[in-house]
Design an enzyme around this catalytic site. Structure first.
Site, PDB file in Angstrom:
ATOM      1  N   GLY A 152       0.837  -1.199   0.000  1.00 47.18           N
ATOM      2  CA  GLY A 152       0.000   0.000   0.000  1.00 47.18           C
ATOM      3  C   GLY A 152       0.861   1.232   0.000  1.00 47.18           C
ATOM      4  N   GLY A 165       0.679   5.853   0.654  1.00 49.18           N
ATOM      5  CA  GLY A 165      -0.059   7.025   1.116  1.00 49.18           C
ATOM      6  C   GLY A 165       0.795   8.258   0.978  1.00 49.18           C
ATOM      7  N   GLY A 166       0.343   9.336   1.656  1.00 55.91           N
ATOM      8  CA  GLY A 166       1.043  10.606   1.509  1.00 55.91           C
ATOM      9  C   GLY A 166       2.440  10.606   2.065  1.00 55.91           C
ATOM     10  CG  MET A 167       3.483  10.968   5.750  1.00 55.97           C
ATOM     11  SD  MET A 167       4.680  12.282   5.428  1.00 55.97           S
ATOM     12  CE  MET A 167       6.060  11.698   6.382  1.00 55.97           C
ATOM     13  N   GLY A 168       4.509   7.834   2.038  1.00 58.81           N
ATOM     14  CA  GLY A 168       5.351   6.771   1.518  1.00 58.81           C
ATOM     15  C   GLY A 168       4.596   5.502   1.212  1.00 58.81           C
ATOM     16  CB  VAL A 213       3.610  -0.357   3.597  1.00 60.04           C
ATOM     17  CG1 VAL A 213       3.964  -1.574   4.449  1.00 60.04           C
ATOM     18  CG2 VAL A 213       3.435   0.871   4.482  1.00 60.04           C
ATOM     19  CE  LYS A 238       5.125   5.130   6.876  1.00 59.87           C
ATOM     20  NZ  LYS A 238       4.420   5.719   8.044  1.00 59.87           N
ATOM     21  CG  ASP A 253      -3.539   9.962   9.840  1.00 60.34           C
ATOM     22  OD1 ASP A 253      -4.668  10.447   9.614  1.00 60.34           O
ATOM     23  OD2 ASP A 253      -2.780   9.562   8.950  1.00 60.34           O
TER      24      ASP A 253
END
Length: 547
Positions: free
Chosen positions: A19, A21-24, A26, A41, A144
């Site tokens: 997966g 997202g905005g921070m990288g 996985v 990650k 979050d």
């Protein structure tokens, strides 16, 4: 190089993306040294080449990685993802976190196949609450909590992950000034007002997650981020039609004032009750539920989008009749499944004659007061306090007049021995106040008064304090302006035929800079509105029923 060939730090072979997202992103990976699967990650801004970033921004990213590593290293809990290792060196464009590989799927992936049954969602909530309690006890706020950050083991156990934007109490904030950190639709409203680091903010996010889980939709998501943030701050939350026994939990968590949300122990008990009504024996002392939420966190049909932190029974029962909830949620004396609601009814008032155990079933019109409930709620303006009974004796017909309120305040002062109170609520025929307990910081007792009584009475420890340890002298308010405020409410709140009128005084109100505030409410079977005024009686905000 393909994901199956790339090896990080000479040890971790990437085998597939799990997966992003905005921070990288996985990745599923294989630890060549220990011969086990792990999750890696890759911490980087989505769609950005870290080498091209401003050095200060790149450094901030690395600091966040280290913060996540430190946060997770401090937590040893089955509902929190375990961190094994960190890979970071000047030669690498960005750092990596090596974590346990949770076999299963994310909650977001699970919800793509449909909502959860209320009992299953409640069990999930207990696991996430346990993770948050462990984090909060370690001085960490997650910030979050959302379905994408919840992984489900194959046995259904939830695991909270992605602590990259967590706040450690002793760590200086790394967020750039004015930056929004967290997913807009799950962010707590107080954070939009600049209040950070409160563990109760994570509870709001948990409430939104559970709402989404049982309803299959997010109640405040809008087409744009700006519209979503505006909705989080002010929009009433539509009723959760599929929450069943989880409805009181959602109502408690989605209070817009952080202090109104339940304590962790109380919340865990409520979730346990919703997950398995038979799990909590009737003889078990049940923590009283928190006050219903500010700004109508969970209004049912015909429930006002306004706070109901009253501890009295009749309005709550009327809302139960109008809300359309299953009778099992309101027949408090019938079964152990509703012990939490029952606690609220028996703690705060003298027993109603036959009213507490009734439901709004067939033959009971919505909004009709249960048998035994007082019939003193009027539909007039509430500004006139005089009247006569059949014998011609003068009597107070409503407490919502300057003279009647001053008399009620005097009775509360005499009963409590205090001149200051944290909260003061007045309906037309009854009132309550929270007075400080001597030599006990932030501890309060609740006192109630019923129209025509000689004195106020103590009903027990307060469970509805939303002001921290703030207190206010009720005599500081200009009560002479109340009739004008009631008339203004009639003109501006867009409630043409109100069935309920009341005021709430808060010693500290978040949306008035923490200052003492009077709130005037009008409601009917379709909703409601309120206006807020300062101690001088000057209106500072108005929220009509259609806002």
């Amino acid at each position: 190089m393909t994901s199956g060939q790339q090896v990080i730090d000479g040890r971790f072979e990437l085998r597939g993306r799990l997966g992003s997202g905005g921070m990288g992103a996985v990745w599923r990976a294989f630890d060549l040294a220990l011969e086990r699967e792990v999750a890696l990650k890759e911490v980087r801004l989505a769609g950005t080449d870290t080498s091209e970033l401003d050095p200060d921004v790149a450094q901030m990213l690395r600091e966040r990685v280290m913060r996540e590593a430190r946060a997770l290293a401090r937590l040893h809990h089955p509902n929190v993802v375990t961190i094994h290792h960190i890979v970071d060196s000047p030669e690498m464009p960005h750092p990596w976190l090596v974590m346990e590989l949770v076999r299963g799927q994310s909650l977001q992936e699970r919800l793509a196949h449909g909502p959860l049954p209320p009992a299953e969602a409640a069990a999930l909530g207990r696991g996430l609450l346990a993770a948050l309690r462990a984090a909060h006890e370690a001085g960490i706020c997650h910030r979050d909590v959302k379905p994408a950050n919840v992984l489900l083991r194959t046995d259904g156990t939830p695991v909270l992950t992605d602590f990259g934007i967590a706040v450690l109490e002793e760590t200086p904030r790394l967020t750039q000034t004015g930056g929004l950190v967290g997913s807009p639709e799950y962010i707590a409203p107080e954070r939009l007002h600049g209040h950070e680091g409160d563990p109760a903010s994570d509870l709001w996010s948990l409430g939104m997650l559970l709402y989404t889980a049982v309803e299959g939709r997010h109640p405040l998501r809008r087409p744009t981020t700006a519209a979503t943030l505006a909705a989080v701050m002010t929009a009433p939350i539509p009723p959760a039609g599929h929450a069943g026994p989880l409805a009181p939990v959602l109502q408690a968590l989605l209070a817009r004032e952080p202090a109104a949300r339940p304590a962790p122990e109380q919340l865990d008990h409520m979730l346990a009750q919703a997950a398995d009504p038979g799990a909590v024996p009737a003889s078990t002392p049940v923590p009283p539920p928190p006050p219903p939420p500010a700004f109508a966190a969970m209004p049912g049909p015909g429930t006002a989008p306004a706070p109901f932190p009253m501890r009295t029974t009749e309005p709550a029962l009327k809302r139960s009749h109008r809300s359309g909830l299953s009778p099992v949620l309101i027949a408090a004396g019938a079964v152990g499944a509703v012990a939490v609601l029952l606690a609220a009814l028996v703690v705060v008032l003298p027993k109603l004659s036959g009213g507490a155990g009734r439901t709004g079933g067939a033959g009971t019109p919505p909004g009709t007061a249960p048998t035994g409930a007082p019939t003193g709620v009027r539909t007039g303006s509430g500004a006139n306090g005089g009247g006569t009974n059949g014998g011609g004796t003068s009597q107070v017909t409503t407490l919502l007049t300057p003279a009647a309120i001053r008399d009620v305040i005097k009775k509360f002062e005499e009963a409590s021995g205090s001149k200051k109170f944290a909260q003061f609520t007045v309906y037309e025929d009854h009132a309550s106040a929270d007075a400080p307990v001597p030599r006990r910081r932030a501890a309060f007792d609740n006192y109630t008064y019923r129209k025509g009584a000689d004195a106020a009475v103590r009903s027990g420890p307060s469970i509805a304090i939303t002001t921290g340890d703030a207190k206010v002298d009720l005599g500081a308010f200009n009560w002479d302006v109340l009739p004008a405020l009631m008339r203004r409410a009639d003109r501006t709140l867009k409630v043409p035929k109100p069935t309920l009128r009341y005021i709430i005084v808060r010693a500290s109100w978040t949306f008035n800079g923490g200052r003492p505030t009077m709130l005037v409410y009008l409601t009917d079977d379709y909703g409601g509105g309120y206006l807020a005024a300062n101690t001088k009686g000057q209106v500072i905000s108005t929220v009509p029923s259609d806002s």
